[in-house]
Each structure stands twice: as structure tokens, then as C-alpha cells.
Motif scaffolding. Structure first.
Motif, PDB file in Angstrom:
ATOM      1  N   THR A 177      -0.719   8.401  -4.138  1.00 34.49           N
ATOM      2  CA  THR A 177       0.219   7.657  -3.861  1.00 34.49           C
ATOM      3  C   THR A 177       0.459   6.857  -2.702  1.00 34.49           C
ATOM      4  N   LEU A 178       1.375   5.907  -2.699  1.00 35.63           N
ATOM      5  CA  LEU A 178       1.648   5.306  -1.684  1.00 35.63           C
ATOM      6  C   LEU A 178       2.189   6.142  -0.397  1.00 35.63           C
ATOM      7  N   ALA A 179       2.964   7.223  -0.740  1.00 35.84           N
ATOM      8  CA  ALA A 179       3.183   8.387   0.383  1.00 35.84           C
ATOM      9  C   ALA A 179       2.063   8.966   1.018  1.00 35.84           C
ATOM     10  N   ASP A 180       1.059   9.229   0.011  1.00 31.94           N
ATOM     11  CA  ASP A 180      -0.258   9.883   0.421  1.00 31.94           C
ATOM     12  C   ASP A 180      -1.095   8.895   1.290  1.00 31.94           C
ATOM     13  N   TRP A 181      -1.256   7.658   1.237  1.00 29.62           N
ATOM     14  CA  TRP A 181      -1.743   6.798   1.710  1.00 29.62           C
ATOM     15  C   TRP A 181      -1.342   6.465   3.148  1.00 29.62           C
ATOM     16  N   ALA A 182      -0.021   6.756   3.038  1.00 30.89           N
ATOM     17  CA  ALA A 182       0.949   6.284   4.571  1.00 30.89           C
ATOM     18  C   ALA A 182       0.600   7.673   5.449  1.00 30.89           C
ATOM     19  N   ALA A 183       0.686   8.743   4.760  1.00 33.58           N
ATOM     20  CA  ALA A 183       0.189   9.898   5.292  1.00 33.58           C
ATOM     21  C   ALA A 183      -1.182   9.981   6.129  1.00 33.58           C
ATOM     22  N   GLU A 184      -2.287   9.544   5.186  1.00 38.27           N
ATOM     23  CA  GLU A 184      -3.512   9.566   5.648  1.00 38.27           C
ATOM     24  C   GLU A 184      -3.514   8.570   6.808  1.00 38.27           C
ATOM     25  N   LEU A 185      -2.891   7.366   6.686  1.00 35.77           N
ATOM     26  CA  LEU A 185      -3.223   6.452   7.851  1.00 35.77           C
ATOM     27  C   LEU A 185      -1.980   6.460   9.014  1.00 35.77           C
ATOM     28  N   GLY A 186      -1.372   7.772   9.019  1.00 32.93           N
ATOM     29  CA  GLY A 186      -0.376   7.972   9.842  1.00 32.93           C
ATOM     30  C   GLY A 186       0.623   6.903  10.263  1.00 32.93           C
ATOM     31  N   VAL A 187       1.091   6.450   9.329  1.00 28.20           N
ATOM     32  CA  VAL A 187       2.406   5.401   9.418  1.00 28.20           C
ATOM     33  C   VAL A 187       3.167   5.891   8.195  1.00 28.20           C
ATOM     34  N   SER A 188       4.419   4.997   7.975  1.00 24.09           N
ATOM     35  CA  SER A 188       5.450   4.983   7.152  1.00 24.09           C
ATOM     36  C   SER A 188       5.112   4.493   6.039  1.00 24.09           C
ATOM     37  N   THR A 189       5.727   4.804   4.823  1.00 30.07           N
ATOM     38  CA  THR A 189       5.457   4.031   3.520  1.00 30.07           C
ATOM     39  C   THR A 189       5.978   2.903   3.619  1.00 30.07           C
ATOM     40  N   ARG A 190       7.207   2.553   4.451  1.00 32.78           N
ATOM     41  CA  ARG A 190       7.516   1.121   4.769  1.00 32.78           C
ATOM     42  C   ARG A 190       6.491   0.173   5.247  1.00 32.78           C
ATOM     43  N   THR A 191       5.776   0.725   6.152  1.00 36.47           N
ATOM     44  CA  THR A 191       4.828   0.167   6.780  1.00 36.47           C
ATOM     45  C   THR A 191       3.369  -0.411   5.836  1.00 36.47           C
ATOM     46  N   VAL A 192       3.160   0.412   5.030  1.00 37.21           N
ATOM     47  CA  VAL A 192       2.041   0.237   4.106  1.00 37.21           C
ATOM     48  C   VAL A 192       2.723  -0.958   3.002  1.00 37.21           C
ATOM     49  N   THR A 193       3.748  -0.708   2.517  1.00 36.12           N
ATOM     50  CA  THR A 193       4.682  -1.710   1.465  1.00 36.12           C
ATOM     51  C   THR A 193       4.734  -2.969   2.181  1.00 36.12           C
ATOM     52  N   ARG A 194       5.233  -3.146   3.221  1.00 35.41           N
ATOM     53  CA  ARG A 194       5.220  -4.330   4.139  1.00 35.41           C
ATOM     54  C   ARG A 194       3.763  -4.966   4.059  1.00 35.41           C
ATOM     55  N   ALA A 195       2.661  -4.345   4.584  1.00 36.28           N
ATOM     56  CA  ALA A 195       1.639  -5.105   4.810  1.00 36.28           C
ATOM     57  C   ALA A 195       0.967  -5.298   3.425  1.00 36.28           C
ATOM     58  N   PHE A 196       1.139  -4.589   2.195  1.00 35.33           N
ATOM     59  CA  PHE A 196       0.524  -4.839   0.994  1.00 35.33           C
ATOM     60  C   PHE A 196       1.388  -6.211   0.393  1.00 35.33           C
ATOM     61  N   ASN A 197       2.507  -6.188   0.715  1.00 35.67           N
ATOM     62  CA  ASN A 197       3.268  -7.557   0.147  1.00 35.67           C
ATOM     63  C   ASN A 197       2.756  -8.658   1.026  1.00 35.67           C
ATOM     64  N   ALA A 198       2.479  -8.467   2.284  1.00 36.79           N
ATOM     65  CA  ALA A 198       2.071  -9.607   3.048  1.00 36.79           C
ATOM     66  C   ALA A 198       0.701 -10.231   3.027  1.00 36.79           C
ATOM     67  N   GLU A 199      -0.230  -9.179   2.574  1.00 31.98           N
ATOM     68  CA  GLU A 199      -1.515  -9.497   2.473  1.00 31.98           C
ATOM     69  C   GLU A 199      -1.913  -9.829   1.010  1.00 31.98           C
ATOM     70  N   THR A 200      -1.554  -9.218  -0.112  1.00 31.52           N
ATOM     71  CA  THR A 200      -1.586  -9.410  -1.269  1.00 31.52           C
ATOM     72  C   THR A 200      -0.757 -10.284  -2.137  1.00 31.52           C
ATOM     73  N   GLY A 201       0.399 -10.256  -1.665  1.00 31.71           N
ATOM     74  CA  GLY A 201       1.632 -10.875  -2.415  1.00 31.71           C
ATOM     75  C   GLY A 201       2.268 -10.121  -3.394  1.00 31.71           C
ATOM     76  N   THR A 202       1.995  -9.096  -3.717  1.00 28.22           N
ATOM     77  CA  THR A 202       2.574  -8.039  -4.588  1.00 28.22           C
ATOM     78  C   THR A 202       2.714  -6.623  -3.948  1.00 28.22           C
ATOM     79  N   SER A 203       3.264  -5.867  -4.966  1.00 30.13           N
ATOM     80  CA  SER A 203       3.556  -4.348  -4.366  1.00 30.13           C
ATOM     81  C   SER A 203       2.397  -3.507  -4.532  1.00 30.13           C
ATOM     82  N   PHE A 204       2.304  -2.428  -3.774  1.00 34.06           N
ATOM     83  CA  PHE A 204       1.212  -1.516  -4.026  1.00 34.06           C
ATOM     84  C   PHE A 204       0.909  -1.061  -5.384  1.00 34.06           C
ATOM     85  N   ALA A 205       2.219  -0.704  -6.185  1.00 37.84           N
ATOM     86  CA  ALA A 205       1.923  -0.312  -7.730  1.00 37.84           C
ATOM     87  C   ALA A 205       1.363  -1.388  -8.397  1.00 37.84           C
TER      88      ALA A 205
END
Length: 259
Positions: A177-205
Motif C-alpha cells: 500500500t501507499l503506507a507500506d511504500w512510505a515506510a520502506e522509503l522512510g518518508v510520510s505518506t503525504r510525501t509519497v502522495t505529493r510526489a505521485f501527484n506532481a510527477e504522474t498527474g494522478t494519485s497512487f491508487a
């Protein structure tokens, strides 16, 4: 399995005279086929009578189906691929034609409606009088509309998101999940969410759902059973997979099954 690679030239938009209005093209590819990066002097509308193909522009990958076509503007550098047995369809539009799309200079998914299909097929009639052809072409230009659905995956560009993209491309059934990936990358879920929106134009899901749908289409067109595809792309049941697939593509999984 035999594979074919085709090389086509890079041509600037309008560099070659295109006296035609709209001209149709079709082909059933006998083996897995790829087209290297190329561009045309004219616009293209790509779709399939049967099966699925892909078109790639930069980091964006579209899956093209019988119901979801792709408008490819003149001069756009792109590559493509199709699996054996795919029945490709296309319409070539003269550079000076003016379709009713919001921006004819950008690739966009187009809904292949029954009306649009009938109009395009009418142009294949060699006995069609010139006045009727002109009327039909005008109706096609007016009927072209962006689809609210599309099978598009924009690959993340950063090294930060690359592990996620590579893992899911390698295994679309990955259940992290998004939370699983955030934990693996050592960041918050908000950080991953923002990065996905910025780079792909859509949400992780949504991005994951698109990756899974594209992979599912490729397997279905190769003859995989629906249940096996559902498991391969991470769904717990064929019914759950079918519902998600219909939301994304507008078709049932069975519509892509090789007969």
C-alpha cells in the motif's frame, strides 16, 4: 515467438503535402510488432477492431482498445507496439483538417463511439460520392471528443519514486500500500502522495489501477483466462477484477480474450 521491428521516418508536422481529408488504414499484425520512434506529417486517430496496442510519447504510455482510441498529432515523436493477432485501425487526417478537440496539438484519448465508428467505416466505401465524403468527413471532425476514461500510465521521473514504479511494472499484483511504500522509503505518506501527484498527474491508487489494467489487457489479448489474469494483477476475485476493468476500459475482460 516471432517478433517484428519496423522503423519509420521522423517527419515534421505539415512537412509533406497531405491533400487528403481523412484516409482509413487497417492491418492484422501476424506477430508481435513494435514501431520505433517516428512522427508523421499528418494527424492520426488510432484504435483497434480487435485486441490492444500501445503508444508511447516520452514517459507516457497509452493502451489503445476497440473503445478507447488515441489522437496522435502531426509531428509528435512516438513509438508503438501490438501483440500478434491485433487488428489495428487508423484514420489519417490531413494536416489542415480542424477536429473539434480542445487542443489538436496534444495526444488525447478519444472515445470510439458507435456513431464515430460508423462514420469512419463509411469513408471506406470506394463508391462514396465526393459531396457525401465531404459531409461524412465534416461529421467525423465534429464527433471527435476526448474520453473521460483512458488507459494512460505516466512513468514517474524521479529516483525517489523509481523503486515503486519498477516494482509495480515488474509485478502489477504487488499488494504493498501507499503506507507500506512510505515506510520502506522512510518518508510520510503525504510525501509519497505529493510526489505521485506532481510527477504522474494522478494519485497512487489511480496509477496502480492503470498499471494493472494495462498489464491485464496484454495478458487477455494473449489468451489468458480471466481468473488467472485477475490473480496476476492483484485482485482477489474475477468479479472484483471485472468490475475494476470495466470502470477503466468500458469493456469486459472477455472482450479482449483471444479466441
Amino acid at each position: 515467438m516471432a517478433k517484428e521491428v519496423r522503423e519509420l521516418p521522423v517527419v515534421e508536422a505539415g512537412a509533406v503535402e497531405t491533400p487528403f481529408g481523412i484516409v482509413g488504414y487497417e492491418e492484422v499484425v501476424a506477430c508481435d510488432t513494435t514501431w520505433g520512434e517516428h512522427s508523421h506529417a499528418f494527424h492520426e486517430l488510432l484504435w483497434n477492431e480487435r485486441g490492444a496496442s500501445t503508444a508511447v510519447v516520452g514517459a507516457r504510455v497509452w493502451t489503445i482498445t476497440p473503445s478507447l482510441g488515441l489522437w496522435m498529432p502531426a509531428g509528435t515523436l512516438h513509438s508503438a507496439s501490438a501483440v500478434a493477432g491485433t487488428w489495428l485501425r487508423a484514420a489519417f487526417f490531413g494536416f489542415r483538417t480542424k477536429p473539434s478537440l480542445p487542443d489538436v496539438d496534444l495526444p488525447v484519448t478519444v472515445e470510439i463511439t458507435p456513431l464515430l465508428r460508423l462514420l469512419l467505416e463509411r469513408l471506406d466505401d470506394p463508391e462514396l460520392p465526393p459531396d457525401s465524403r465531404a459531409t461524412t468527413e465534416a461529421m467525423i471532425l465534429d464527433a471527435l471528443e476526448p474520453s473521460p476514461r483512458e488507459l494512460l500510465v505516466q512513468a514517474p521521473a524521479s529516483a525517489f519514486l523509481r523503486p515503486i514504479a519498477e516494482a509495480l511494472r515488474e509485478n502489477p499484483g504487488d499488494q504493498r500500500t501507499l503506507a507500506d511504500w512510505a515506510a520502506e522509503l522512510g518518508v510520510s505518506t503525504r510525501t509519497v502522495t505529493r510526489a505521485f501527484n506532481a510527477e504522474t498527474g494522478t494519485s497512487f491508487a489511480r496509477w496502480v489501477a492503470s498499471v494493472r489494467a494495462q498489464h491485464a489487457v496484454a495478458l487477455l489479448t494473449r489468451g489468458w483466462e480471466v481468473e488467472a489474469v485477475a490473480e496476476q494483477v492483484g485482485y482477489r476475485s474475477a468479479s472484483a477484477f471485472g468490475a475494476a476493468f470495466r470502470r477503466t476500459t468500458g469493456l469486459t475482460p472477455g472482450a479482449f480474450r483471444a479466441g
